[in-house]
Motif scaffolding. Structure first.
Motif, PDB file in Angstrom:
ATOM      1  N   SER A 288       8.074  36.112  17.739  1.00 29.32           N
ATOM      2  CA  SER A 288       8.561  34.695  17.976  1.00 29.32           C
ATOM      3  C   SER A 288       6.864  35.243  19.513  1.00 29.32           C
ATOM      4  N   GLN A 289       6.805  33.908  19.475  1.00 30.16           N
ATOM      5  CA  GLN A 289       5.367  33.451  20.151  1.00 30.16           C
ATOM      6  C   GLN A 289       5.115  32.294  21.167  1.00 30.16           C
ATOM      7  N   PRO A 290       6.388  32.550  21.532  1.00 33.14           N
ATOM      8  CA  PRO A 290       6.764  31.063  22.624  1.00 33.14           C
ATOM      9  C   PRO A 290       5.800  30.986  23.435  1.00 33.14           C
ATOM     10  N   LYS A 291       5.819  29.410  23.578  1.00 29.53           N
ATOM     11  CA  LYS A 291       5.079  29.098  24.400  1.00 29.53           C
ATOM     12  C   LYS A 291       4.783  28.127  25.854  1.00 29.53           C
ATOM     13  N   PHE A 292       4.965  28.629  27.087  1.00 20.14           N
ATOM     14  CA  PHE A 292       5.844  28.001  27.978  1.00 20.14           C
ATOM     15  C   PHE A 292       4.794  26.883  29.485  1.00 20.14           C
ATOM     16  N   ASP A 293       4.853  26.017  30.026  1.00 22.01           N
ATOM     17  CA  ASP A 293       4.442  25.921  30.020  1.00 22.01           C
ATOM     18  C   ASP A 293       4.349  25.905  32.286  1.00 22.01           C
ATOM     19  N   ASP A 294       3.826  25.388  33.699  1.00 23.78           N
ATOM     20  CA  ASP A 294       3.977  26.344  34.603  1.00 23.78           C
ATOM     21  C   ASP A 294       5.328  26.388  35.419  1.00 23.78           C
ATOM     22  N   ARG A 295       6.548  25.398  34.237  1.00 22.85           N
ATOM     23  CA  ARG A 295       7.469  25.218  34.876  1.00 22.85           C
ATOM     24  C   ARG A 295       8.364  26.087  33.880  1.00 22.85           C
ATOM     25  N   GLY A 296       7.976  26.678  33.344  1.00 25.21           N
ATOM     26  CA  GLY A 296       9.249  27.569  33.311  1.00 25.21           C
ATOM     27  C   GLY A 296       9.436  26.672  31.360  1.00 25.21           C
ATOM     28  N   ASN A 297       9.005  25.802  30.855  1.00 26.28           N
ATOM     29  CA  ASN A 297       9.512  24.206  29.769  1.00 26.28           C
ATOM     30  C   ASN A 297       8.927  25.221  28.614  1.00 26.28           C
ATOM     31  N   LEU A 298       9.544  25.061  27.418  1.00 22.14           N
ATOM     32  CA  LEU A 298       9.363  25.981  25.808  1.00 22.14           C
ATOM     33  C   LEU A 298       8.440  24.582  25.819  1.00 22.14           C
ATOM     34  N   THR A 299       6.732  25.100  25.246  1.00 15.88           N
ATOM     35  CA  THR A 299       6.659  23.831  24.576  1.00 15.88           C
ATOM     36  C   THR A 299       6.338  23.945  23.065  1.00 15.88           C
ATOM     37  N   GLY A 300       6.245  25.174  22.482  1.00 17.65           N
ATOM     38  CA  GLY A 300       5.723  25.280  21.065  1.00 17.65           C
ATOM     39  C   GLY A 300       6.503  27.430  20.970  1.00 17.65           C
ATOM     40  N   ILE A 301       6.351  27.715  19.748  1.00 15.73           N
ATOM     41  CA  ILE A 301       7.142  28.629  19.065  1.00 15.73           C
ATOM     42  C   ILE A 301       6.244  28.659  17.877  1.00 15.73           C
ATOM     43  N   GLY A 302       5.431  30.518  17.705  1.00 13.82           N
ATOM     44  CA  GLY A 302       5.701  30.523  16.095  1.00 13.82           C
ATOM     45  C   GLY A 302       6.083  32.521  16.726  1.00 13.82           C
ATOM     46  N   VAL A 303       5.806  32.975  15.423  1.00 16.15           N
ATOM     47  CA  VAL A 303       5.711  34.520  14.846  1.00 16.15           C
ATOM     48  C   VAL A 303       4.974  34.579  14.455  1.00 16.15           C
ATOM     49  N   ALA A 304       4.424  35.862  15.136  1.00 13.64           N
ATOM     50  CA  ALA A 304       3.131  36.911  15.082  1.00 13.64           C
ATOM     51  C   ALA A 304       3.739  37.346  13.293  1.00 13.64           C
ATOM     52  N   GLY A 305       2.486  38.001  12.658  1.00 15.44           N
ATOM     53  CA  GLY A 305       2.483  38.779  11.617  1.00 15.44           C
ATOM     54  C   GLY A 305       1.430  40.375  12.435  1.00 15.44           C
ATOM     55  N   PHE A 306       1.207  40.744  10.921  1.00 11.15           N
ATOM     56  CA  PHE A 306       0.730  42.124  10.747  1.00 11.15           C
ATOM     57  C   PHE A 306      -0.843  42.230  10.545  1.00 11.15           C
ATOM     58  N   GLU A 307      -1.540  40.572   9.839  1.00 11.62           N
ATOM     59  CA  GLU A 307      -2.853  40.884   9.637  1.00 11.62           C
ATOM     60  C   GLU A 307      -3.583  41.727  10.507  1.00 11.62           C
ATOM     61  N   SER A 308      -2.933  41.406  11.909  1.00 14.85           N
ATOM     62  CA  SER A 308      -4.466  41.323  13.158  1.00 14.85           C
ATOM     63  C   SER A 308      -4.955  42.771  13.028  1.00 14.85           C
ATOM     64  N   LEU A 309      -3.775  43.319  12.597  1.00 15.30           N
ATOM     65  CA  LEU A 309      -4.192  44.706  13.011  1.00 15.30           C
ATOM     66  C   LEU A 309      -5.452  45.415  12.468  1.00 15.30           C
ATOM     67  N   LEU A 310      -5.961  45.264  11.298  1.00 19.62           N
ATOM     68  CA  LEU A 310      -6.914  44.892  10.424  1.00 19.62           C
ATOM     69  C   LEU A 310      -8.236  44.324  10.671  1.00 19.62           C
ATOM     70  N   GLU A 311      -8.038  43.344  11.756  1.00 19.31           N
ATOM     71  CA  GLU A 311      -8.768  42.469  11.910  1.00 19.31           C
ATOM     72  C   GLU A 311      -9.496  42.269  13.553  1.00 19.31           C
ATOM     73  N   THR A 312      -8.385  43.444  13.998  1.00 19.67           N
ATOM     74  CA  THR A 312      -8.707  43.666  15.107  1.00 19.67           C
ATOM     75  C   THR A 312      -9.906  45.165  14.604  1.00 19.67           C
ATOM     76  N   LEU A 313      -9.132  46.122  13.734  1.00 21.10           N
ATOM     77  CA  LEU A 313     -10.073  47.256  13.515  1.00 21.10           C
ATOM     78  C   LEU A 313     -11.356  47.076  12.655  1.00 21.10           C
ATOM     79  N   ARG A 314     -11.952  45.496  12.193  1.00 21.86           N
ATOM     80  CA  ARG A 314     -12.761  45.069  11.989  1.00 21.86           C
ATOM     81  C   ARG A 314     -14.093  44.428  12.670  1.00 21.86           C
ATOM     82  N   LYS A 315     -12.746  43.707  13.320  1.00 21.35           N
ATOM     83  CA  LYS A 315     -13.595  43.271  14.667  1.00 21.35           C
ATOM     84  C   LYS A 315     -14.196  44.489  15.958  1.00 21.35           C
ATOM     85  N   LEU A 316     -14.505  45.674  15.531  1.00 19.95           N
ATOM     86  CA  LEU A 316     -14.325  46.549  16.308  1.00 19.95           C
ATOM     87  C   LEU A 316     -15.962  47.367  16.122  1.00 19.95           C
TER      88      LEU A 316
END
Length: 387
Positions: A288-316
């Motif tokens: 999960s990719q939760p987002k918390f405010d400065d007080r530790g309250n959850l403000t949003g949540i997502g899920v991580a994928g795998f495409e970022s591995l290849l994208e990082t390689l391409r950017k490099l």
């Protein structure tokens, strides 16, 4: 004599990255292993051999993703935010041929036993898989009752994970952390495995101080302690650079884009005199990719994928102009070295035939795991049992 049962495949005229650039080479695979690499291997003397002419396309090692929530993660906003299990096709379409599974925040409704079953399932479906025992909290949830027994006795368990410097951790005492790392180390020695300890890093101002305390209070080698998600905060990243210069490994998360995107993090580490060999890259896939405010309250949540591995390689390679052999290392050889998997992360005779075919724009065209083709024309041609 019919040799087809040995799974013989000859890759002709590949631009071979092992990950070092070996130039144009032929590569012969048999029984899921690389058996020969040479400028020219004659196919006519190998009965039953499939020949694949790559015509100068890039052939490199498959990615080793050492931080994946194979049975899902999340749950920070209630049961409906538990992320799903990983599908085989998602992994191979991202170039992942070896994976290490782990648990996250939820070590209550998810268990190491279920993770072990998923690890074995992925092996049966065609890729290589291992796992870490433990979860965020200490004492670590285990299968046998202790970290050292899990690592020593269960073939798929190669280390342990916990969370530090995070408001979701169990605020472990240094003595607990040191004992956990020491147990993983001894279990690794007894089981002939890496015996590593992976530390989820949060945004706490404590940063890497708990790891420094382990090194002060225990005799666990620095090379067995891995802080991950180190690009999630600027002060944490600065501390991680020093940790790597001192001889430790650091793991950059490809699915974290801010404040430091993964390609920029790698380039900054190299510019800060961190040895390339000490840097690894992982996805945190299906976490999960939760987002918390400065007080530790959850403000949003997502899920991580795998495409970022290849994208990082391409950017490099494309954006930062890093030579491909260097850009590949944090995804292949460096991870294999840290995890003590000599058959992985390199293209050499005797190694597993985990292969990626890339075009000159770093687009993934084909994948082979242990010699079996898993991706063709960028899409999975082998799927999981229930896909």
């Amino acid at each position: 004599m019919d040799f087809s049962e040995y799974g013989l495949t000859l890759f002709k005229q590949a631009q071979l990255y092992a990950p070092e650039n070996l130039g144009r080479q032929d590569l012969l695979v048999a029984g899921g292993k690389i058996v020969a690499i040479a400028p020219h291997i004659e196919a006519t003397v190998i009965p039953g051999c499939e020949v694949i002419d790559l015509n100068g396309a890039i052939l490199c090692p498959g990615f080793i993703d050492q931080h994946v929530h194979l049975i899902g993660g999340g749950g920070e906003a209630g049961p409906h935010t538990r992320t799903p299990e990983v599908r085989l096709s998602r992994l191979v379409e991202a170039g992942v041929t070896s994976v290490v599974g782990l648990l996250g925040t939820d070590g209550i409704t998810r268990h190491p036993e279920s993770l072990l079953a998923k690890t074995r399932a992925l092996e049966a479906e065609g890729i290589s898989a291992w796992m870490l025992t433990g979860a965020y909290s200490l004492p670590s949830p285990t299968i046998t009752g202790s970290v050292d027994r899990d690592v020593a006795l269960i073939d798929k368990v190669i280390g342990v994970k916990c969370a530090i410097s995070d408001h979701r951790s169990s605020a472990p005492a240094i003595e607990q952390l040191a004992q956990m790392a020491a147990q993983a180390r001894v279990g690794g020695l007894l089981g002939a495995k890496a015996g590593i300890s992976v530390f989820h890093m949060g945004n706490s101002p404590r940063e890497l101080e708990p790891l420094r305390e382990i090194l002060r209070h225990a005799d666990v080698p620095i090379g067995k302690l891995l802080p991950t998600h180190v690009n999630r905060a600027e002060p944490l990243f600065i501390a991680a650079l020093q940790f790597a210069r001192d001889g430790g490994f650091i793991d950059i998360t490809s699915s974290i884009e801010a404040p430091i995107d993964p390609a920029t993090a790698i380039m900054r580490a190299l510019q800060a005199d961190v040895p390339l060999a000490q840097i690894t890259l992982s996805s945190d896939g299906n976490g999960s990719q939760p987002k918390f405010d400065d007080r530790g309250n959850l403000t949003g949540i997502g899920v991580a994928g795998f495409e970022s591995l290849l994208e990082t390689l391409r950017k490099l390679v494309v954006q930062h102009k890093l030579p491909l052999e260097q850009a590949l290392s944090p995804l292949t050889r460096n991870v294999a070295t840290f995890l003590d998997l000599p058959q992985k992360g390199r293209l050499a005779p005797g190694g597993d035939a985990d292969l990626l075919m890339l075009d000159d724009q770093m687009q993934l065209r084909a994948v082979w795991a242990k010699g079996k083709q898993m991706v063709r024309d960028g899409k999975a041609c082998v799927r999981g049992t229930f896909e």
